[in-house]
Enzyme design. Structure first.
Site, PDB file in Angstrom:
ATOM      1  N   TYR A  66      33.728 -78.551 -50.010  1.00  0.00           N
ATOM      2  CA  TYR A  66      32.579 -77.933 -50.667  1.00  0.00           C
ATOM      3  C   TYR A  66      31.540 -78.947 -51.132  1.00  0.00           C
ATOM      4  O   TYR A  66      30.481 -78.560 -51.614  1.00  0.00           O
ATOM      5  CB  TYR A  66      33.026 -77.102 -51.870  1.00  0.00           C
ATOM      6  CG  TYR A  66      33.506 -75.739 -51.480  1.00  0.00           C
ATOM      7  CD1 TYR A  66      34.710 -75.582 -50.814  1.00  0.00           C
ATOM      8  CD2 TYR A  66      32.756 -74.606 -51.749  1.00  0.00           C
ATOM      9  CE1 TYR A  66      35.168 -74.338 -50.436  1.00  0.00           C
ATOM     10  CE2 TYR A  66      33.207 -73.354 -51.377  1.00  0.00           C
ATOM     11  CZ  TYR A  66      34.403 -73.225 -50.723  1.00  0.00           C
ATOM     12  OH  TYR A  66      34.848 -71.985 -50.356  1.00  0.00           O
ATOM     13  N   LYS A 111      48.201 -79.710 -48.308  1.00  0.00           N
ATOM     14  CA  LYS A 111      48.629 -79.875 -46.913  1.00  0.00           C
ATOM     15  C   LYS A 111      48.824 -81.381 -46.696  1.00  0.00           C
ATOM     16  O   LYS A 111      48.263 -81.992 -45.778  1.00  0.00           O
ATOM     17  CB  LYS A 111      47.542 -79.296 -45.982  1.00  0.00           C
ATOM     18  CG  LYS A 111      47.943 -79.202 -44.529  1.00  0.00           C
ATOM     19  CD  LYS A 111      48.689 -77.937 -44.195  1.00  0.00           C
ATOM     20  CE  LYS A 111      49.140 -77.950 -42.747  1.00  0.00           C
ATOM     21  NZ  LYS A 111      50.036 -76.855 -42.394  1.00  0.00           N
ATOM     22  N   ASP A 151      50.214 -73.299 -46.157  1.00  0.00           N
ATOM     23  CA  ASP A 151      50.555 -72.183 -45.255  1.00  0.00           C
ATOM     24  C   ASP A 151      51.827 -71.479 -45.739  1.00  0.00           C
ATOM     25  O   ASP A 151      51.897 -70.245 -45.802  1.00  0.00           O
ATOM     26  CB  ASP A 151      50.683 -72.651 -43.796  1.00  0.00           C
ATOM     27  CG  ASP A 151      51.355 -74.008 -43.647  1.00  0.00           C
ATOM     28  OD1 ASP A 151      51.631 -74.649 -44.671  1.00  0.00           O
ATOM     29  OD2 ASP A 151      51.622 -74.415 -42.503  1.00  0.00           O
ATOM     30  N   ASP A 165      39.856 -71.313 -52.901  1.00  0.00           N
ATOM     31  CA  ASP A 165      38.969 -70.203 -52.540  1.00  0.00           C
ATOM     32  C   ASP A 165      39.753 -69.146 -51.767  1.00  0.00           C
ATOM     33  O   ASP A 165      39.702 -67.947 -52.074  1.00  0.00           O
ATOM     34  CB  ASP A 165      37.834 -70.773 -51.675  1.00  0.00           C
ATOM     35  CG  ASP A 165      36.819 -69.732 -51.290  1.00  0.00           C
ATOM     36  OD1 ASP A 165      36.565 -68.830 -52.100  1.00  0.00           O
ATOM     37  OD2 ASP A 165      36.282 -69.811 -50.174  1.00  0.00           O
TER      38      ASP A 165
END
Ligand code: NAD
Length: 340
Positions: free
Chosen positions: A124, A171, A205, A229
């Site tokens: 972002y 991640k 995930d 988000d």
């Protein structure tokens, strides 16, 4: 001394929701002085900007704002007021609780998670460029300072609100440097809370699957901007959607409380929209101001009216309007007066 709060009614359904919320918050008996500041579509015409400087000055002065949704004009060149506010006031933490509510149709009835999203960096940061004609590159920024700051916010929130566990989401198995730094920063901060707040981490995930399969296992989640988000909308979906989802953007010097949904222009002025998300955002504001008991009373009153189902808005299958829903919540508050 009354609390002086900047009230930004916003666009579309915003003014009706803001009025409903103001009435509910006033009914708690806490003294507020509402400093109404227009922003959005109307001020583009009158002041040449959807976010005039006076609005920022008002929030800086009062330190707390309650905000309705604001339309982001498409193709006008004005950037989103919501993003502008976050950047101008350095509102680094986005807080979104997602809690099941009786009377709101959803697949689960026992979800109670709080999403803490880093609001200032990651993809972002908006640093991207073309590499030649046929490739594009976006740069993901993760810093130790911002990661430790958001992790500390999550742990402090957990302590202040009687929560038991913080889960860091990342991640780091693939992005070993950027997400690795985020995870390492969360571990550093977690050490300060050992014995008080449990800590664990999940790969993003797997986190999404776990939230769908066993949401009851999770409590407070802390995430970098982009995963935050996405996962916060997933969490809102688990409890019945954006119409009942409150939110807050919190910084060191100011905090802005607002519903997650947008300005729903097609319902503007019709006394139809559901004020639940904005009223619950008001409850978050009460907690931030140091009134946890009043916040719980407001939340309980909203939950009771929704569960009863006699004064709900169209989206929850009812026929009551925005103002009528607020009347029902105010009546509930009057029936359960403050204990202190
Ligand atoms: P939206 O959330 O405004 O509306 C989508 C649909 O959700 C509506 O048509 C309506 O059916 C339903 N809905 C939303 N809020 C509701 C409520 N309180 N009660 C009942 N039903 C409700 O999303 P959108 O149409 O994508 O966005 C409209 C505008 O709002 C856009 O300009 C967007 O940029 C802006 N927006 C602002 C904010 C903000 O101010 N924080 C957030 C999201 C979108």
């Amino acid at each position: 001394m009354p609390h002086r709060i900047t009230l930004i009614p916003g666009d579309g359904i915003g003014p009706e929701l803001a009025e409903a919320t103001r009435r509910v918050l006033d009914a708690t008996g806490i003294a507020f002085e509402w400093e109404v500041q227009d922003a959005g579509e109307a001020t583009i015409a009158s002041e040449g900007s959807p976010l005039p400087e006076r609005v920022l000055e008002s929030i800086r002065r009062n330190k707390v704002a309650l905000k309705g949704p604001i339309t982001t004009p498409v193709g006008s060149g004005f950037r989103s007021v919501n993003v502008g506010l976050r950047q101008a006031l350095n509102l680094y933490a986005n807080l979104r609780p997602a809690r099941s509510m009786a009377g709101v149709p959803s697949r689960y009835d026992d979800v109670d998670v709080v999403i803490v999203r880093e609001n200032t960096e990651d993809l972002y940061a908006g640093i991207e460029h073309m590499v030649g004609k046929d490739a594009a590159e976006s740069i993901k920024i993760i810093t130790r300072a911002a990661s430790e700051r958001i992790a500390r916010f999550a742990f402090e929130y957990a302590v202040a609100n009687g929560r038991r566990k913080v889960t860091a989401v990342h991640k780091a198995n693939i992005m070993k440097l950027s997400d690795g730094l985020f995870l390492e920063s969360c571990r550093t901060i977690a050490a300060d809370y050992e014995g008080r707040i449990e800590f664990e981490d999940r790969i993003v995930d797997n986190m999404c699957m776990q939230l769908v399969q066993k949401p009851e296992l999770y409590d407070v989640l802390v995430l970098p901007n982009l995963y935050g988000d996405i996962v916060s909308d997933l969490a809102a979906g688990l409890v019945g959607g954006l119409g009942v989802a409150p939110g807050a953007n919190i910084g060191t010097d100011a905090a802005v409380f607002e519903p997650v949904h947008g300005s729903a222009p097609k319902y503007a002025g019709l006394d139809k929209a559901n004020p639940t998300a904005m009223i619950l955002s008001g409850a978050l504001m009460l907690r931030h101001l140091g009134y946890p008991e009043a916040a719980t009373r407001v939340e309980d009153a909203v939950r009771a009216v929704v569960a009863e189902g006699r004064a709900t808005t169209y989206d929850l299958g009812g026929t009551t309007g925005t103002a009528g829903f607020a009347d029902a919540v105010v009546a509930r508050l009057a029936a359960a007066p403050a204990t202190r």
